[in-house]
Design a protein around this motif. Structure first.
Motif, short mmCIF file in Angstrom:
data_model
loop_
_atom_site.label_atom_id
_atom_site.label_comp_id
_atom_site.label_asym_id
_atom_site.label_seq_id
_atom_site.Cartn_x
_atom_site.Cartn_y
_atom_site.Cartn_z
N ILE A 1 3.94 0.81 -11.52
CA ILE A 1 4.35 -0.22 -10.56
C ILE A 1 4.83 -1.46 -11.31
CG2 ILE A 1 3.57 -1.74 -8.69
CD1 ILE A 1 1.50 0.40 -7.97
N HIS B 1 -6.24 -3.23 -4.56
CA HIS B 1 -6.22 -1.79 -4.79
C HIS B 1 -6.46 -1.49 -6.27
CE1 HIS B 1 -4.30 -1.05 -0.82
NE2 HIS B 1 -3.78 -2.25 -1.04
N LYS C 1 1.32 6.90 -6.74
CA LYS C 1 0.24 7.87 -7.03
C LYS C 1 0.72 9.30 -6.86
CE LYS C 1 -4.07 5.49 -5.99
NZ LYS C 1 -4.86 5.02 -4.85
N LEU D 1 -1.76 -6.49 -4.58
CA LEU D 1 -2.04 -5.37 -5.49
C LEU D 1 -3.49 -5.40 -5.97
CD1 LEU D 1 1.17 -5.23 -7.76
CD2 LEU D 1 0.31 -3.40 -6.28
N ILE E 1 2.07 1.88 -3.44
CA ILE E 1 0.99 2.43 -4.28
C ILE E 1 0.79 3.92 -4.00
CG2 ILE E 1 -1.51 2.33 -4.74
CD1 ILE E 1 -1.33 -0.72 -4.07
N THR F 1 -4.82 0.00 -9.15
CA THR F 1 -3.47 0.42 -9.51
C THR F 1 -3.35 0.73 -11.00
OG1 THR F 1 -2.82 -1.88 -9.82
CG2 THR F 1 -2.40 -0.92 -7.65
N GLU G 1 0.83 -1.21 0.00
CA GLU G 1 0.00 0.00 0.00
C GLU G 1 0.87 1.26 0.00
OE1 GLU G 1 -2.83 0.38 3.21
OE2 GLU G 1 -3.47 2.36 2.47
#
Lengths: 342, 342
Positions: free
Chosen positions: A55, A48, A26, A45, A22, A50, A19
């Motif tokens: 990533i 979420h 972002k 992953l 991520i 994504t 997290e």
């Protein structure tokens, strides 16, 4: 910029690690490379959104536990996230490595089998960055070495200064040696020799300080032997925990104070934020040939994200190039023929 | 019992020193002997009702300042309250000496010109007694020595154990070495050698602890080198002060939390009492041939009174006789002919 994140570093892995990566991707749009068992990372992953985030995943099957001895992790787990992640930095595929995992293992694997030390550096140093009244103070060494030599401490000062200036953005960082008094007659023989060396170097060296001075923001870089730094760090953490415990116990003990505590809750939230290591996220392992940021095992996603921020700042600030140049320009301890001691 | 109190020890001398002595004389009826400039003491005593209290005055004209170097105070102020007060204990006119003054001076004058060290003791140790969740934990050495030898640490354990058992009333005190980890492989060479010696002695030795263990009441006597003990003590004090400061700042920052803080005030009062060194008052200088209790310069009358209580408990518990016997019965380090090393 490409930052490698150990996906299975924290005590609650892989959730905070993934997290945090991520959140960083972002916010800053740099590529984050999650290293660890591929299936585990993909599953995490998937929780979420994504889409379109920069990533990447690199598989690493061996899992280092917090309880692993550094030498065992180094030798027996060659496909660990640390080995593979640090090698990505070594071969130029990435710019920095971030882990919330086993500190001793990260130190050993970075030093002995992947990045290795910067030429001329006698010993690497583990650091911690304290937020003191909101300002960062970097303390090193906090445990990579015990029974240090004066020359090692002098190099810790050089490396800490470079980091404070280039990654933390502190102009002419004030460097101090942690001692049992401010007078030059204080200190152990180790400190007295280190003090003499530091006075000769082109650094903003302010001399000895005592622990209370650290809390008064008189220095930006605090240099100490790893054993003493480790005791200091643990005393600081234990004391803040102790204070929080006894305050909580007493606030809970009467109705009047329970109401008071309820009204004060936002203030205590701000206190927690002021002393929260997650606000900094992690601190560098200095002296190895690449950016390595190590955080607490109990980090949450915010701490992981902030550790990634530390890594980015170190890359942007050219910390490694600066340390290389500074170590070369300030030879400490030399061979009989004048060449720097190896 | 007859207890000598340095009348001009505290930062706010002679008021807290004299009032503390009066409070002690009232409560415990032992004779208190105030040592210092006679006129100053008489003027201060006149502010209180001391009728029928067992208070004596012994004149001492030289005044030791907090800023005096120990060697200077030792040599240049032979008529100080410390010289004269400690000599009263040495010649048997009194049972213990209590001061809130210059710690280094008290150490030097006790060791080198008055009481001298107990036979067989290699180095004396300064101690501090922490109230941890209300229970006393004695930590030594906190600054009498730096660069200790393993045998010194082992003797600190013997002396600390005797004090904890006989003055603090702790049965079979648990003794620990402060280290950077609990495993036997941790620690500096100094600690590893001290650890080996301590395992051989007939003490309740539990091995290495880390700073957080101290706050979890796992040990009653914590042994450390004076440099590290000094850094620990100052880190503990600085951190509690820092915590109090940031909590106060945050509570003051909004009306809501101001009201909360007002309601919580009694709870914070109890917190202050729990961490207040005045609750213990002072701690012994161990290894010299007589009971010497040293407290903080910023002590108030209550702290002075509590330091006198410590002195009384040490006298009642025969601490000095016990240390003499224990040091003789546990020879550490010996000459080639098997006689104890001097």
């Amino acid at each position: 910029m490409r930052i490698v994140i150990d996906a299975i570093g924290t005590d609650n892995r892989p959730a905070p690690d993934v997290e945090g990566a991520i959140l960083a991707a972002k916010e800053w749009k740099n590529t984050v490379i999650l290293v660890g068992p591929e299936a585990v990372i993909k599953k995490e992953l998937a929780k979420h959104n994504t889409q379109n985030l920069p990533i990447e995943i690199v598989n690493a099957d061996d899992i280092i536990e917090m309880t692993d001895k550094p030498a065992d992790a180094l030798r027996d787990k060659p496909n660990s996230s640390m080995h593979i992640g640090l090698n990505l930095v070594k071969d130029g595929s990435a710019d920095a490595f971030v882990t919330m995992g086993n500190t001793g293992a990260a130190h050993a694997i970075a030093m002995l089998s992947t990045l290795k030390r910067i030429q001329g550096v006698k010993r690497p140093a583990l650091s911690i960055i304290y937020p003191i009244y909101g300002k960062p103070v970097i303390v090193l060494d906090i445990g990579a070495n015990t029974d240090s030599k004066p020359e090692w401490l002098a190099q810790f000062a050089i490396m800490g200064s470079a980091y404070a200036q280039n990654a933390l953005g502190i102009n002419k960082p004030r460097i101090a040696l942690m001692s049992n008094g401010e007078e030059e007659t204080k200190g152990t023989p180790l400190l007295q020799e280190a003090n003499a060396i530091l006075h000769q170097l082109p650094l903003n060296y302010i001399g000895y300080i005592e622990p209370p001075d650290m809390h008064n923001n008189v220095a930006d870089v605090v240099v100490t032997d790893g054993f003493i730094g480790n005791i200091m760090l643990k005393t600081f953490e234990a004391t803040t925990r102790y204070m929080v415990n006894i305050i909580r116990d007493q606030l809970k003990s009467t109705w009047r104070s329970k109401i008071g505590a309820a009204l004060s809750r936002p203030a205590f939230g701000r206190v927690r934020k002021l002393i929260d290591p997650a606000e900094i996220g992690g601190a560098p392992l200095l002296g190895v040939n690449g950016v390595v940021i190590i955080g607490h095992g109990n980090s949450d996603a915010k701490a992981v994200k902030n550790a990634i921020y530390q890594a980015q700042q170190a890359v942007l600030g050219n910390v490694i190039q600066t340390i290389k140049a500074d170590i070369a320009n300030m030879p400490i301890g030399s061979n009989a023929d004048g060449t720097p001691e190896k």
